[in-house]
Design an enzyme around this catalytic site. Structure first.
Site, mmCIF file in Angstrom:
data_model
loop_
_atom_site.group_PDB
_atom_site.id
_atom_site.type_symbol
_atom_site.label_atom_id
_atom_site.label_comp_id
_atom_site.label_asym_id
_atom_site.label_seq_id
_atom_site.Cartn_x
_atom_site.Cartn_y
_atom_site.Cartn_z
ATOM 1 N N GLY A 139 10.359 0.359 9.771
ATOM 2 C CA GLY A 139 9.134 -0.200 9.179
ATOM 3 C C GLY A 139 9.504 -1.497 8.507
ATOM 4 O O GLY A 139 10.024 -1.501 7.389
ATOM 5 N N LEU A 140 9.276 -2.601 9.221
ATOM 6 C CA LEU A 140 9.799 -3.889 8.744
ATOM 7 C C LEU A 140 8.686 -4.879 8.407
ATOM 8 O O LEU A 140 8.818 -6.081 8.630
ATOM 9 C CB LEU A 140 10.756 -4.482 9.781
ATOM 10 C CG LEU A 140 11.959 -3.591 10.124
ATOM 11 C CD1 LEU A 140 12.793 -4.226 11.239
ATOM 12 C CD2 LEU A 140 12.836 -3.323 8.886
ATOM 13 N N ASN A 178 3.795 4.857 0.200
ATOM 14 C CA ASN A 178 2.920 5.427 -0.836
ATOM 15 C C ASN A 178 2.224 6.673 -0.318
ATOM 16 O O ASN A 178 1.005 6.689 -0.167
ATOM 17 C CB ASN A 178 1.861 4.396 -1.244
ATOM 18 C CG ASN A 178 2.342 3.503 -2.364
ATOM 19 O OD1 ASN A 178 3.267 3.856 -3.105
ATOM 20 N ND2 ASN A 178 1.726 2.356 -2.498
ATOM 21 N N GLY A 204 7.222 -2.530 -7.235
ATOM 22 C CA GLY A 204 7.727 -3.877 -7.483
ATOM 23 C C GLY A 204 7.239 -4.863 -6.449
ATOM 24 O O GLY A 204 7.567 -6.045 -6.517
ATOM 25 N N GLY A 205 6.457 -4.357 -5.479
ATOM 26 C CA GLY A 205 5.965 -5.238 -4.428
ATOM 27 C C GLY A 205 7.121 -5.782 -3.600
ATOM 28 O O GLY A 205 8.254 -5.300 -3.684
ATOM 29 N N LYS A 243 4.874 7.998 -8.759
ATOM 30 C CA LYS A 243 4.424 6.675 -8.274
ATOM 31 C C LYS A 243 2.896 6.591 -8.297
ATOM 32 O O LYS A 243 2.317 5.559 -8.639
ATOM 33 C CB LYS A 243 4.968 6.436 -6.858
ATOM 34 C CG LYS A 243 4.422 5.159 -6.191
ATOM 35 C CD LYS A 243 4.948 3.894 -6.837
ATOM 36 C CE LYS A 243 4.153 2.625 -6.567
ATOM 37 N NZ LYS A 243 4.021 2.193 -5.207
ATOM 38 N N GLU A 287 -1.377 1.222 -13.591
ATOM 39 C CA GLU A 287 -1.479 -0.179 -13.130
ATOM 40 C C GLU A 287 -2.954 -0.593 -12.987
ATOM 41 O O GLU A 287 -3.345 -1.683 -13.420
ATOM 42 C CB GLU A 287 -0.742 -0.273 -11.790
ATOM 43 C CG GLU A 287 -0.759 -1.594 -11.098
ATOM 44 C CD GLU A 287 -0.067 -1.467 -9.723
ATOM 45 O OE1 GLU A 287 1.074 -0.966 -9.643
ATOM 46 O OE2 GLU A 287 -0.692 -1.853 -8.716
ATOM 47 N N TYR A 288 -3.777 0.266 -12.393
ATOM 48 C CA TYR A 288 -5.204 -0.042 -12.232
ATOM 49 C C TYR A 288 -5.832 -0.316 -13.608
ATOM 50 O O TYR A 288 -6.592 -1.260 -13.783
ATOM 51 C CB TYR A 288 -5.952 1.138 -11.602
ATOM 52 C CG TYR A 288 -5.933 1.228 -10.086
ATOM 53 C CD1 TYR A 288 -4.763 1.086 -9.356
ATOM 54 C CD2 TYR A 288 -7.104 1.495 -9.383
ATOM 55 C CE1 TYR A 288 -4.760 1.208 -7.981
ATOM 56 C CE2 TYR A 288 -7.110 1.613 -8.004
ATOM 57 C CZ TYR A 288 -5.933 1.470 -7.301
ATOM 58 O OH TYR A 288 -5.933 1.593 -5.940
ATOM 59 N N ARG A 347 -13.460 -0.934 -9.641
ATOM 60 C CA ARG A 347 -13.139 -1.636 -8.388
ATOM 61 C C ARG A 347 -14.195 -1.290 -7.335
ATOM 62 O O ARG A 347 -14.656 -2.163 -6.593
ATOM 63 C CB ARG A 347 -11.761 -1.220 -7.879
ATOM 64 C CG ARG A 347 -10.631 -1.766 -8.710
ATOM 65 C CD ARG A 347 -9.319 -1.695 -7.946
ATOM 66 N NE ARG A 347 -8.180 -1.960 -8.802
ATOM 67 C CZ ARG A 347 -6.941 -2.101 -8.369
ATOM 68 N NH1 ARG A 347 -6.664 -1.995 -7.078
ATOM 69 N NH2 ARG A 347 -5.950 -2.342 -9.206
ATOM 70 N N ARG A 376 -25.697 25.403 -22.452
ATOM 71 C CA ARG A 376 -25.189 26.232 -21.340
ATOM 72 C C ARG A 376 -25.520 27.698 -21.563
ATOM 73 O O ARG A 376 -25.829 28.444 -20.643
ATOM 74 C CB ARG A 376 -23.668 26.047 -21.184
ATOM 75 C CG ARG A 376 -23.271 24.641 -20.759
ATOM 76 C CD ARG A 376 -21.764 24.480 -20.649
ATOM 77 N NE ARG A 376 -21.212 25.241 -19.541
ATOM 78 C CZ ARG A 376 -20.400 26.284 -19.646
ATOM 79 N NH1 ARG A 376 -20.003 26.675 -20.851
ATOM 80 N NH2 ARG A 376 -19.966 26.918 -18.583
HETATM 81 P P1 NDP Z 1 2.005 -1.727 5.626
HETATM 82 O O1 NDP Z 1 1.531 -0.700 4.680
HETATM 83 O O2 NDP Z 1 1.067 -2.827 5.985
HETATM 84 O O3 NDP Z 1 2.496 -0.997 6.963
HETATM 85 C C1 NDP Z 1 2.939 -1.735 8.060
HETATM 86 C C2 NDP Z 1 4.184 -1.109 8.648
HETATM 87 O O4 NDP Z 1 3.916 0.241 9.056
HETATM 88 C C3 NDP Z 1 4.630 -1.852 9.892
HETATM 89 O O5 NDP Z 1 6.028 -1.830 9.944
HETATM 90 C C4 NDP Z 1 4.004 -1.005 10.991
HETATM 91 O O6 NDP Z 1 4.611 -1.161 12.230
HETATM 92 C C5 NDP Z 1 4.259 0.373 10.444
HETATM 93 N N1 NDP Z 1 3.428 1.374 11.092
HETATM 94 C C6 NDP Z 1 2.091 1.490 11.040
HETATM 95 N N2 NDP Z 1 1.693 2.551 11.762
HETATM 96 C C7 NDP Z 1 2.811 3.096 12.299
HETATM 97 C C8 NDP Z 1 3.051 4.211 13.126
HETATM 98 N N3 NDP Z 1 2.049 4.988 13.567
HETATM 99 N N4 NDP Z 1 4.329 4.500 13.466
HETATM 100 C C9 NDP Z 1 5.353 3.722 13.014
HETATM 101 N N5 NDP Z 1 5.177 2.656 12.223
HETATM 102 C C10 NDP Z 1 3.928 2.352 11.867
HETATM 103 O O7 NDP Z 1 3.383 -2.400 5.132
HETATM 104 P P2 NDP Z 1 3.957 -2.657 3.673
HETATM 105 O O8 NDP Z 1 5.294 -3.244 3.895
HETATM 106 O O9 NDP Z 1 2.976 -3.363 2.811
HETATM 107 O O10 NDP Z 1 4.110 -1.192 3.055
HETATM 108 C C11 NDP Z 1 4.928 -0.197 3.622
HETATM 109 C C12 NDP Z 1 4.770 1.081 2.806
HETATM 110 O O11 NDP Z 1 5.168 0.805 1.454
HETATM 111 C C13 NDP Z 1 3.334 1.598 2.712
HETATM 112 O O12 NDP Z 1 3.346 3.001 2.651
HETATM 113 C C14 NDP Z 1 2.835 1.025 1.400
HETATM 114 O O13 NDP Z 1 1.779 1.792 0.840
HETATM 115 C C15 NDP Z 1 4.111 1.116 0.552
HETATM 116 N N6 NDP Z 1 4.189 0.192 -0.552
HETATM 117 C C16 NDP Z 1 3.719 -1.087 -0.422
HETATM 118 C C17 NDP Z 1 3.818 -1.975 -1.478
HETATM 119 C C18 NDP Z 1 3.346 -3.386 -1.348
HETATM 120 O O14 NDP Z 1 3.365 -4.111 -2.361
HETATM 121 N N7 NDP Z 1 2.957 -3.831 -0.143
HETATM 122 C C19 NDP Z 1 4.419 -1.554 -2.759
HETATM 123 C C20 NDP Z 1 4.946 -0.210 -2.749
HETATM 124 C C21 NDP Z 1 4.810 0.622 -1.689
HETATM 125 P P3 NDP Z 1 4.049 -2.241 13.291
HETATM 126 O O15 NDP Z 1 4.696 -3.530 12.923
HETATM 127 O O16 NDP Z 1 4.482 -1.711 14.614
HETATM 128 O O17 NDP Z 1 2.557 -2.288 13.155
#
Ligand code: NDP
Length: 491
Positions: free
Chosen positions: A17-18, A109, A136-137, A190, A197-198, A308, A461
């Protein structure tokens, strides 16, 4: 759980997951001198990351078979993908490929209930499972996040050296990473972090709105927020707010540099052109749902979440403009020091409600969460990091889980209350919505009220449903006929 005989060697590490988070986390791990195997469902992302940063220690794999084959056991596979069904699919695929002694870390998450179910799904396979909150994003993931892992203890021990190395450090040098318990404890912590945070974000937004409605120009607002951030209110969220208040819109203004040191008064803040529909990914909602489930009055967190949702009802908001003549577009007399007091109080209330919920959740789910330690791992790296977390950890350690009963916290709330009340009353009087400040104040006032009007609710009641009531002067439960005994009080 089924702890295999693990090697004392460090595991080989993969991040799958990149997107923003996974790529940043992989680079953070590589920065500690470890090789990181990287994979993404869509291989282009992997190739791009390796092209740009492979030299840092990243080894790409186009599919899961190649990823697992490239890794020496024991393997630590950190999944940083969209939560929900994608994680179930991925765990299913990894389960077929991994060996006993390997570990899967869900660092997204996820809903803590899903994490508990997934842990159960891996029981008996010898594959370890951790559900880990990461905060930490993207910047935190890259440079040092706050990490909230839980699950199989042996799996944590395998992952611990890596996690401790990449986590943020508090000012005293302590890593912001701690094993929090079994099952879904990490994702629960978390979730509550995000609920807090909200509330904090909502309170800051209200405070800035009060500055704006009070007639401050953008430079004055930015300077006031910077001043707040330099003191007891110091926090990441205020720091980025001050930054946001210095950014002018470059879409149709002739601005080269989008961050200016001053003189924004005659230009448009980018913030003023951002649509006011706040979105959410669901962790605030989950926190509020859990609070309702457990009967914990996390009212300010819930209110911030509802607000929100309300903000997104653009059509309804437009047609609800009723022409109330008591609304004051430029309320006067709201003192920024009072607003700062309100902000501090709201932060304390949000933390108090969050820790109340963590205490209730820990008991309900059998985790024995170490609450002072939770406060400590939120001191750096995470979105709600603030200078208050040190005294909060201390108060939790000294006075127990309910911060509102801590003398130190109570004293600070008392000191803030006059300004907080003046701000809230002035805002309500002028028709400026302050749902976070007002709900926090109502929570505080209700807790401090000797006898609440809820006695009448119990009587009602009992009248309509014979639900019974308790008395103040004797034990037991009672039901009355509620026949009027004072003449002339009944039609
Ligand atoms: P996203 O939540 O936007 O998820 C995108 C990633 O998930 C991509 O690598 C995508 O692959 C992969 N993905 C989606 N569906 C599938 C699937 N069915 N099988 C395999 N891989 C899949 O990315 P973020 O980097 O923002 O977040 C990643 C995780 O971290 C989430 O759970 C998020 O809630 C959590 N998180 C995010 C924060 C933030 O600030 N963004 C902070 C803390 C936690 P592909 O490229 O192939 O689509």
């Amino acid at each position: 759980m089924d702890a295999p005989t693990t090697s004392t060697d460090e595991p080989s590490i993969a991040v799958t997951g990149l997107a923003a988070m996974g790529a940043a986390l992989a680079r953070n791990i590589a920065g500690t001198g470890r090789t990181v195997h990287v994979h993404n469902r869509t291989p282009e992302r992997t190739r791009t990351l390796v092209d740009e940063h492979g030299a840092e220690g990243l080894v790409g794999a186009d599919d899961l078979d190649a990823l697992i084959a490239d890794m020496e056991p024991p393997r630590l596979v950190i999944a940083m993908i969209a939560s929900g069904p994608p994680i179930d699919d991925l765990i299913g695929q990894l389960r077929e490929r991994l060996d006993p002694g390997d570990v899967i870390v869900d660092a997204g998450n996820s809903d803590f209930r899903d994490t508990e179910r997934r842990a159960g799904r891996l029981t008996g396979t010898g594959i370890g499972f951790l559900g880990m909150g990461v905060s930490g994003g993207e910047e935190g993931a890259r440079l040092g996040p706050s990490l909230m892992p839980a699950g199989d203890r042996w799996a944590f021990e395998l992952a611990e050296p890596v996690l401790v190395d990449i986590a943020a450090r508090a000012t005293d040098g302590t890593p912001c990473c701690a094993y929090l318990g079994t099952g879904g404890a990490g994702h629960y912590v978390k979730m509550v972090h995000n609920g807090i945070e909200y509330a904090d974000m909502g309170a800051i937004a209200e405070a800035v709105e009060l500055l704006r409605r009070g007639g401050r120009d953008t430079d004055e607002m930015a300077a006031i927020v910077e001043g707040w951030n330099g003191g007891e209110l110091g926090s990441f969220l205020l720091e980025i707010t001050a930054r946001i208040l210095r950014v002018v819109d470059d879409v149709d203004d002739d601005v080269v540099d989008d961050v200016v040191d001053g003189g924004t008064a005659d230009r448009h803040l980018l913030l003023d052109r951002v649509a006011d529909r706040a979105s959410q990914k669901g962790t605030g909602r989950l926190t509020a749902q859990e609070a309702l489930e457990l009967g914990e009055p996390a009212t300010t967190i819930a209110e911030a979440t509802f607000h929100r949702s309300l903000s997104a009802l653009v059509d309804r908001r437009r047609s609800a403009a009723l022409g109330d003549t008591t609304i004051d577009a430029r309320p006067s007399g709201i003192d920024p020091d009072d607003t700062a007091a309100a902000l501090l109080a709201c932060r304390l209330v949000a933390l108090a409600q969050g820790f109340d919920l963590l205490a209730a959740g820990s008991e309900a789910h059998g985790w024995e969460l170490d609450l002072p330690r939770v406060a400590e791992i939120w001191r750096a790296g995470c979105i709600i990091r603030s200078v208050l977390l040190d005294p909060i950890a201390e108060a939790l350690r000294t006075d127990g889980p309910h911060l509102v009963t801590s003398p130190a916290v109570g004293r600070r709330l008392d000191e803030a209350t006059p300004g907080w009340r003046r701000t809230t009353v002035a805002a309500i009087g002028a028709g400026v919505p302050v749902p976070v400040m007002s709900s926090a104040l109502a929570w505080r006032d209700a807790l401090a009220t000797d006898r609440l009007p809820t006695a009448l609710i119990q009587a009602q009641r009992d009248v309509f449903g014979a639900h019974t009531y308790e008395r103040t002067d004797r034990d037991g439960t009672f039901h009355s006929s509620w026949t009027p005994t004072r003449p002339g009080t009944h039609p």
